[in-house]
Motif scaffolding. Structure first.
Motif, PDB file in Angstrom:
ATOM      1  N   VAL A 300     -14.243  16.796  20.591  1.00 25.75           N
ATOM      2  CA  VAL A 300     -13.242  15.632  20.070  1.00 25.75           C
ATOM      3  C   VAL A 300     -12.922  14.862  20.896  1.00 25.75           C
ATOM      4  O   VAL A 300     -12.605  13.674  21.397  1.00 25.75           O
ATOM      5  CB  VAL A 300     -11.551  16.581  19.314  1.00 25.75           C
ATOM      6  CG1 VAL A 300     -10.850  14.987  19.272  1.00 25.75           C
ATOM      7  CG2 VAL A 300     -12.386  16.895  17.431  1.00 25.75           C
ATOM      8  N   LEU A 304     -13.686  10.791  21.660  1.00 28.01           N
ATOM      9  CA  LEU A 304     -12.219  10.076  21.681  1.00 28.01           C
ATOM     10  C   LEU A 304     -12.808   9.759  23.225  1.00 28.01           C
ATOM     11  O   LEU A 304     -12.715   8.451  22.992  1.00 28.01           O
ATOM     12  CB  LEU A 304     -10.657  10.615  21.400  1.00 28.01           C
ATOM     13  CG  LEU A 304     -10.106  10.668  21.839  1.00 28.01           C
ATOM     14  CD1 LEU A 304      -9.064  10.999  21.068  1.00 28.01           C
ATOM     15  CD2 LEU A 304      -9.754  10.365  23.072  1.00 28.01           C
ATOM     16  N   ARG A 347      -4.946  11.876  16.184  1.00 24.96           N
ATOM     17  CA  ARG A 347      -6.159  12.077  14.669  1.00 24.96           C
ATOM     18  C   ARG A 347      -5.533  12.016  13.581  1.00 24.96           C
ATOM     19  O   ARG A 347      -4.504  11.562  13.458  1.00 24.96           O
ATOM     20  CB  ARG A 347      -7.370  13.122  14.774  1.00 24.96           C
ATOM     21  CG  ARG A 347      -8.910  12.421  15.408  1.00 24.96           C
ATOM     22  CD  ARG A 347      -9.198  13.972  15.939  1.00 24.96           C
ATOM     23  NE  ARG A 347      -8.252  14.819  17.289  1.00 24.96           N
ATOM     24  CZ  ARG A 347      -7.619  15.630  18.008  1.00 24.96           C
ATOM     25  NH1 ARG A 347      -8.557  16.928  16.843  1.00 24.96           N
ATOM     26  NH2 ARG A 347      -7.404  16.592  18.496  1.00 24.96           N
ATOM     27  N   THR A 362      -4.228  14.553  10.810  1.00 28.73           N
ATOM     28  CA  THR A 362      -5.693  14.925  10.202  1.00 28.73           C
ATOM     29  C   THR A 362      -5.241  16.757  10.129  1.00 28.73           C
ATOM     30  O   THR A 362      -5.986  17.006   9.584  1.00 28.73           O
ATOM     31  CB  THR A 362      -7.043  14.863  10.747  1.00 28.73           C
ATOM     32  OG1 THR A 362      -7.197  15.015  11.548  1.00 28.73           O
ATOM     33  CG2 THR A 362      -7.041  13.240  10.775  1.00 28.73           C
ATOM     34  N   GLN A 365      -4.626  19.892  16.173  1.00 31.47           N
ATOM     35  CA  GLN A 365      -5.068  18.486  16.908  1.00 31.47           C
ATOM     36  C   GLN A 365      -5.990  19.180  18.241  1.00 31.47           C
ATOM     37  O   GLN A 365      -6.207  19.183  18.652  1.00 31.47           O
ATOM     38  CB  GLN A 365      -4.377  17.722  17.991  1.00 31.47           C
ATOM     39  CG  GLN A 365      -3.386  16.489  16.651  1.00 31.47           C
ATOM     40  CD  GLN A 365      -4.372  15.760  16.152  1.00 31.47           C
ATOM     41  OE1 GLN A 365      -4.938  14.852  16.619  1.00 31.47           O
ATOM     42  NE2 GLN A 365      -4.495  15.387  14.635  1.00 31.47           N
ATOM     43  N   SER A 372     -11.927  16.635  12.308  1.00 39.23           N
ATOM     44  CA  SER A 372     -10.792  16.441  12.490  1.00 39.23           C
ATOM     45  C   SER A 372     -11.267  14.183  12.982  1.00 39.23           C
ATOM     46  O   SER A 372     -10.868  13.948  12.072  1.00 39.23           O
ATOM     47  CB  SER A 372      -9.554  17.040  13.433  1.00 39.23           C
ATOM     48  OG  SER A 372      -9.922  16.871  14.695  1.00 39.23           O
ATOM     49  N   MET A 373     -11.909  14.829  13.739  1.00 37.26           N
ATOM     50  CA  MET A 373     -12.899  13.010  13.937  1.00 37.26           C
ATOM     51  C   MET A 373     -13.814  12.689  12.854  1.00 37.26           C
ATOM     52  O   MET A 373     -13.040  11.465  12.885  1.00 37.26           O
ATOM     53  CB  MET A 373     -13.351  13.159  15.272  1.00 37.26           C
ATOM     54  CG  MET A 373     -12.608  13.172  16.813  1.00 37.26           C
ATOM     55  SD  MET A 373     -11.827  12.184  17.004  1.00 37.26           S
ATOM     56  CE  MET A 373     -12.708  10.599  17.445  1.00 37.26           C
ATOM     57  N   ALA A 376     -10.475  11.693  10.723  1.00 38.16           N
ATOM     58  CA  ALA A 376      -9.760  10.443  11.144  1.00 38.16           C
ATOM     59  C   ALA A 376     -10.468   9.276  10.440  1.00 38.16           C
ATOM     60  O   ALA A 376     -11.645   8.250  10.722  1.00 38.16           O
ATOM     61  CB  ALA A 376      -9.601  11.287  12.260  1.00 38.16           C
ATOM     62  N   LEU A 379      -6.334   6.692  15.752  1.00 41.06           N
ATOM     63  CA  LEU A 379      -5.784   7.404  16.163  1.00 41.06           C
ATOM     64  C   LEU A 379      -4.023   6.782  16.525  1.00 41.06           C
ATOM     65  O   LEU A 379      -3.918   5.979  16.659  1.00 41.06           O
ATOM     66  CB  LEU A 379      -6.507   7.326  17.992  1.00 41.06           C
ATOM     67  CG  LEU A 379      -7.819   7.531  17.677  1.00 41.06           C
ATOM     68  CD1 LEU A 379      -8.299   7.132  19.032  1.00 41.06           C
ATOM     69  CD2 LEU A 379      -8.136   9.082  17.380  1.00 41.06           C
TER      70      LEU A 379
END
Length: 412
Positions: A300, A304, A347, A362, A365, A372-373, A376, A379
């Motif tokens: 993640v 990100l 997310r 989501t 974290q 979760s990405m 998503a 953000l």
């Protein structure tokens, strides 16, 4: 440790648009023009009919009506792609199709709905006026006119526009090639059988896809083990590209040799840590104007950090002007606690209700939860001084994949 804003500013100050290349227009959508494009011809190149009907002299039909129709002799038919053999004279007309050149002598087109054919004659019962339904030469584009300006991000409509003036090739900023390296003894290739203590190298795939999504060209150099010499060899090879993305090994562990290996190949680092969560161990440097991004190893954090820092840099290298994703305001569905001193990027998912936009996280974290990405849509931004985002408060949301977010309707 520097702020997110400082990190972005520093990175962008060290990258510049790449030189240009001339490419076929069918390969140019999504690319940025390096020079103005001028039309080499008029569009349309000749006066033509805007509809099916009859080319006439306005003076002959000006008084035409249902009760007092005008009858004209039809000289010929002119389909699109052909030129009339006759000139329209007093008392005559030429049947014409949409797009066909307007015959000499004609100064109006009578739409077919206002006529009745009588073998070699036509009865006209109405006219829309002199000059009507004629598309004049150069009405769309005039010869020598600038039709697309330098810096324009080319769309599908632009490609058609280039074709309309006979421009088959165009000069655009070159796409950067981006070396993608994942480091770590714990990594396996996607097709390797599972082994104790090992994980699949998902970062190379996420980052390569992210490079492509930004419009650049990934060059996957695979997994490099946690040995300084091996890393230096890989980095030296990577510096043949326009940019380098390395995931893992940028923290402070006993086996994190990326910093030393980058120095071995002449990379000058600008920073090693950013005040954000997730993705605090984010690094950036450069060698011979080639930007080098050291991304965290956690999936993640890596994805990100690419989104926040590498993507805008690549867009700038391709000549783009809009470097950042849209930010919207949304109503928070539940409270969120955040650490003081770090900008937290949460997310989240979005929903629309009653014309308002609502947002919720989501779930967990953790920087290791790559799903979760995938879930998503944005953000949530919690600023450094904010320790609690309350239910019902308005929060800033950076949009991810913003072309496929909230439910849309036709609207007409």
């Amino acid at each position: 440790m520097i702020s997110v804003e400082e990190a972005v500013g520093l990175i962008l100050s060290h990258v510049s648009p790449l030189p240009g290349e001339e490419i076929p227009i069918l390969s140019a959508r999504g690319r940025v023009l390096m020079q103005d494009v001028r039309a080499s011809r008029n569009v349309p190149p000749f006066a033509n009919s805007a509809m099916d009907g009859f080319a006439v002299r306005w003076a002959d039909v000006a008084q035409a009506s249902e009760t007092s129709p005008v009858t004209l002799k039809v000289l010929e038919d002119v389909p699109a792609g052909y030129v009339a053999k006759h000139r329209v004279k007093e008392g005559t007309a030429i049947r014409i199709m949409t797009g066909a050149p307007v015959p000499g002598g004609a100064d109006a087109i009578i739409r077919v709905e206002y006529t009745k054919s009588l073998n070699v004659r036509v009865r006209v019962t109405r006219s829309d006026g002199k000059g009507t339904h004629i598309r004049n030469a150069g009405e769309d584009i005039r010869k020598a006119q600038v039709i697309l300006e330098r810096g324009k991000l080319l769309t599908s409509a632009d490609i058609g526009l280039l074709a309309s003036v006979g421009k088959s090739r165009v000069r655009v900023h070159r796409k950067p090639t981006v070396a993608v390296i994942s480091t770590g003894d714990e990594l396996l290739n996607v097709d390797d059988p599972p082994k104790p203590g090992k994980i699949v190298n998902s970062n190379s795939y996420t980052l390569s896809a992210s490079v492509e999504e930004a419009g650049a060209v990934p060059k996957v150099l695979g997994i490099v083990r946690d040995k300084r010499k091996n890393l230096a060899v890989a980095f030296k090879r990577a510096l043949r590209c326009d940019a380098v993305v390395v995931s893992g090994g940028v923290s402070v562990g006993d086996y994190d040799f990326v910093k030393e290996a980058l120095a071995d190949v002449g990379v000058k680092m600008q920073f090693w840590k950013v005040a954000q969560r997730p993705g605090q161990p984010m690094a950036f440097g450069h060698a011979r104007k080639i930007p080098v991004f050291g991304l965290p190893g956690n999936p993640v954090s890596s994805a990100l950090s690419f989104f926040l820092y590498t993507r805008p840099a690549l867009l700038k290298m391709m000549g783009r002007r809009n470097l950042f994703s849209p930010v919207i305001q949304a109503t928070l569905d539940h409270e969120i606690k955040s650490p003081r001193g770090l900008k937290e990027l949460i997310r989240c998912c979005l929903r629309e209700e009653g014309g308002r936009c609502f947002v919720s996280s989501t779930g967990t974290q953790s920087s290791g939860v790559l799903r979760s990405m995938s879930l998503a849509q944005g953000l949530i931004v919690a600023r450094e001084e904010e320790t609690l985002l309350e239910t019902g408060s308005q929060v800033s949301v950076i949009l991810l994949n913003h072309h496929d977010l909230l439910k849309g309707e036709m609207g007409f």
